[in-house]
Enzyme design. Structure first.
Site, PDB file in Angstrom:
ATOM      1  CB  THR A   1      -7.526  -6.327  -0.909  1.00 15.07           C
ATOM      2  OG1 THR A   1      -6.657  -5.976  -1.981  1.00 15.07           O
ATOM      3  CG2 THR A   1      -8.043  -7.740  -1.132  1.00 15.07           C
TER       4      THR A   1
ATOM      5  CB  THR B   1      -6.358 -10.872   1.710  1.00 14.23           C
ATOM      6  OG1 THR B   1      -5.789 -11.951   0.955  1.00 14.23           O
ATOM      7  CG2 THR B   1      -5.329  -9.772   1.878  1.00 14.23           C
TER       8      THR B   1
ATOM      9  CE  LYS C   1       2.889  -2.275  -4.707  1.00 10.96           C
ATOM     10  NZ  LYS C   1       2.704  -2.223  -3.256  1.00 10.96           N
TER      11      LYS C   1
ATOM     12  NE  ARG D   1      -4.009   0.483   3.282  1.00  8.95           N
ATOM     13  CZ  ARG D   1      -4.163   1.250   2.197  1.00  8.95           C
ATOM     14  NH1 ARG D   1      -3.832   2.528   2.231  1.00  8.95           N
ATOM     15  NH2 ARG D   1      -4.635   0.744   1.084  1.00  8.95           N
TER      16      ARG D   1
ATOM     17  N   GLY E   1      -4.020  -4.851  -4.004  1.00  2.00           N
ATOM     18  CA  GLY E   1      -5.068  -3.884  -4.306  1.00  2.00           C
ATOM     19  C   GLY E   1      -4.453  -2.580  -4.769  1.00  2.00           C
ATOM     20  CG  HIS E   2      -1.935  -2.048  -7.457  1.00  2.00           C
ATOM     21  ND1 HIS E   2      -1.224  -2.769  -8.379  1.00  2.00           N
ATOM     22  CD2 HIS E   2      -1.293  -2.193  -6.295  1.00  2.00           C
ATOM     23  CE1 HIS E   2      -0.199  -3.343  -7.786  1.00  2.00           C
ATOM     24  NE2 HIS E   2      -0.220  -3.007  -6.520  1.00  2.00           N
ATOM     25  CB  THR E   3      -7.012   2.548  -5.322  1.00  2.00           C
ATOM     26  OG1 THR E   3      -7.190   1.556  -4.313  1.00  2.00           O
ATOM     27  CG2 THR E   3      -8.298   3.306  -5.527  1.00  2.00           C
TER      28      THR E   3
ATOM     29  CD  GLN F   1       0.930  -9.222  -2.192  1.00  2.00           C
ATOM     30  OE1 GLN F   1       1.704  -9.831  -2.894  1.00  2.00           O
ATOM     31  NE2 GLN F   1      -0.324  -9.075  -2.493  1.00  2.00           N
TER      32      GLN F   1
ATOM     33  CG  ASP G   1      -1.713  -1.298   1.347  1.00  2.00           C
ATOM     34  OD1 ASP G   1      -2.297  -1.717   0.348  1.00  2.00           O
ATOM     35  OD2 ASP G   1      -1.677  -1.906   2.434  1.00  2.00           O
TER      36      ASP G   1
HETATM   37  P1  IMP Z   1      -2.271 -13.167   2.364  1.00  2.00           P
HETATM   38  O1  IMP Z   1      -1.362 -12.603   1.338  1.00  2.00           O
HETATM   39  O2  IMP Z   1      -3.736 -12.999   2.055  1.00  2.00           O
HETATM   40  O3  IMP Z   1      -1.926 -14.585   2.706  1.00  2.00           O
HETATM   41  O4  IMP Z   1      -2.048 -12.339   3.737  1.00  2.00           O
HETATM   42  C1  IMP Z   1      -0.807 -12.358   4.428  1.00  2.00           C
HETATM   43  C2  IMP Z   1      -0.479 -10.983   4.993  1.00  2.00           C
HETATM   44  O5  IMP Z   1      -0.138 -10.109   3.927  1.00  2.00           O
HETATM   45  C3  IMP Z   1      -1.627 -10.306   5.738  1.00  2.00           C
HETATM   46  O6  IMP Z   1      -1.087  -9.541   6.792  1.00  2.00           O
HETATM   47  C4  IMP Z   1      -2.226  -9.364   4.684  1.00  2.00           C
HETATM   48  O7  IMP Z   1      -2.906  -8.277   5.259  1.00  2.00           O
HETATM   49  C5  IMP Z   1      -0.965  -8.937   3.959  1.00  2.00           C
HETATM   50  N1  IMP Z   1      -1.212  -8.520   2.580  1.00  2.00           N
HETATM   51  C6  IMP Z   1      -1.427  -9.310   1.514  1.00  2.00           C
HETATM   52  N2  IMP Z   1      -1.584  -8.574   0.397  1.00  2.00           N
HETATM   53  C7  IMP Z   1      -1.423  -7.292   0.760  1.00  2.00           C
HETATM   54  C8  IMP Z   1      -1.427  -6.059   0.027  1.00  2.00           C
HETATM   55  O8  IMP Z   1      -1.568  -5.997  -1.203  1.00  2.00           O
HETATM   56  N3  IMP Z   1      -1.232  -4.917   0.769  1.00  2.00           N
HETATM   57  C9  IMP Z   1      -1.010  -4.969   2.111  1.00  2.00           C
HETATM   58  N4  IMP Z   1      -0.982  -6.101   2.829  1.00  2.00           N
HETATM   59  C10 IMP Z   1      -1.184  -7.247   2.156  1.00  2.00           C
END
Ligand code: IMP
Length: 427
Positions: free
Chosen positions: A301, A130, A17, A306, A41-43, A225, A14
């Site tokens: 997402t 997520t 990007k 946050r 999640g890219h807004t 991420q 977040d």
């Molecule tokens: P997962 O990727 O759904 O398995 O989640 C693992 C961890 O990564 C959790 O803490 C999520 O909140 C975090 N996470 C996964 N994708 C994102 C993202 O795009 N932005 C921020 N945190 C993320």
């Protein structure tokens, strides 16, 4: 010579990007996602309408850019088709400029179900994912039992893989969670139908990328991420399940590590994190609430709020080094406007020495040591020229450059595209 640029978030995701991609887009020929899935999640704002991309590279909004989903991505076909439909409503047909690798592992409904069941249990494996089946799909990938895109086109293979998977998962659903089983025939038919629908998008990404390189095209590797969520280099076990660092690009696309010509790192002027896990500079006071409110810090997402805190240059300087960052983009500096003082974490007090801490990323118990800078009254919002920034904001940037030993080449000063200072253009 082909120019290839890696765009990587250097915190817990977040970092903004999408906006940087938007700036580079006019000069790009191709953009590639190499890891993660629809957890990202890219807004973006397209013609005044908000669109959130989870799986498609955000560069898809630009009609001259061919987009790829590389072999390192785990793909939910439900999510993909939904996103393609949404994108097409806004930007027209994208069939000719989206290619998905035959080697991608698929996220099946049993992955999502198990992820969610685990997260809703009280077990210690719960980390605030997520809930989209990302980790469970990667477990099957390294366990060598994924259903991959290519399997959709071989009925016998597909059936036996799904059968084996359901033997395993249904027994867990039934015996460990007392939950309903998933029906094999229904799942098989759905996979076959989705395979047919996917055909126009499927391709050989390695060869297509080689062709682009040979033609001297400009290619963006679009990270999802952030570096601190990398399964190997991040704050394990509170991480995502892929190599979200630059190190994931070579295996997630199918190129050589030496093929990356410029690494651009994106970091917020402060820090945020969604989900659980250590966050040494997290603020629980009114300044944290101020950053959250002013920065609009809600997960793109999952819609979760946050967590917010000060910029942590102990972590930042480490990931700059780990990822060979050539230039930094600092985003959301305007969110700091109006604060009396601004802190930057420059050291930790810890039982572990710095080397051990970097090796293990065990940062739960560290106490951050701060350098305190004076805040600024004059707004930075909307400024497009570095010389117009007030001296205190310039000092803030200079501190980051000195600590991390890398130039800050871009600064985002507001949500609009034009709210950007570009000191050096990386393409
Ligand atoms: P997962 O990727 O759904 O398995 O989640 C693992 C961890 O990564 C959790 O803490 C999520 O909140 C975090 N996470 C996964 N994708 C994102 C993202 O795009 N932005 C921020 N945190 C993320």
């Amino acid at each position: 010579m082909s120019k290839t640029i890696s765009l990587l978030g250097l915190q817990w995701g977040d970092e903004g990007k999408g906006k940087v991609v938007d700036h580079l887009a006019k000069d790009l020929d191709a953009a590639i996602r190499y890891q993660g899935g629809h957890n990202a999640g890219h807004t973006l704002i397209v013609d005044g309408k908000k669109i959130v991309f989870h799986l498609l590279p955000s560069a898809i909004c630009h009609e001259d850019i061919h987009c790829y989903i590389g072999r390192g991505v785990v793909v939910s076909l439900d999510a993909l088709f939904e996103e393609i439909e949404e994108a097409q409503e806004l930007i027209g047909n994208i069939e000719d400029r989206l290619t998905i690798s035959l080697a991608c592992s698929l996220i099946q409904p049993y992955h999502i179900k198990l992820d969610q069941l685990r997260e809703s249990s009280n077990k210690s494996t719960k980390i605030g994912t997520t809930g989209r089946g990302i980790g469970t799909a990667y477990e099957d990938r390294v366990g060598r039992r994924s259903v991959r895109v290519i399997d959709l086109f071989n009925e016998d293979n597909l059936k036996s893989k799904l059968e084996e998977a359901l033997d395993f998962y249904n027994s867990i659903f039934k015996h460990s969670f007392g939950s309903e089983e998933i029906d094999l025939n229904e799942l098989f038919d759905k996979n076959l139908q989705q395979g047919e629908k996917l055909k126009p998008y499927v391709g050989n990404v390695i060869q297509e990328v080689r062709d682009l390189q040979d033609k001297g095209k400009k290619i963006l590797f679009e990270g999802a991420q952030g570096a601190l969520l990398d399964v190997s280099l991040g704050t394990y076990p509170y991480v995502t399940s892929s190599n979200s660092s630059v190190s994931g690009i070579a295996s997630g696309v199918g190129i050589s590590p030496t093929d990356i010509s410029y690494s651009l790192g994106i970091a917020k002027a402060y820090a945020t994190r969604v989900g659980e896990g250590p966050f040494p500079t997290e603020l629980f006071d009114e300044t944290g609430a101020y950053l959250a409110e002013k920065g609009g810090e809600v997960g793109a997402t999952t819609g979760r709020p946050r967590r917010c805190g000060w910029l942590d240059t102990v972590l930042l300087s480490n990931v700059v080094r780990l990822n060979g960052i050539d230039g930094l983009c600092i985003t959301k500096i305007d969110v700091l406007d109006g604060l009396d003082s601004i802190k930057i974490c420059t050291d930790y007090k810890s039982n572990l020495n710095r080397d051990e801490m970097i090796e293990t990323m065990l940062i739960e118990d560290v106490i951050p040591v701060y350098t305190e800078l004076e805040g600024w009254e004059e707004p930075t919002e909307g400024i497009q020229n570095f010389d117009e920034l007030n001296q205190k904001a310039k000092d803030f940037i200079q501190n980051i450059e000195e600590i991390c030993n890398v130039p800050v080449i871009m600064i985002s000063t507001g949500p609009k595209r034009e709210d950007t200072i570009i000191r050096e253009y990386p393409l």
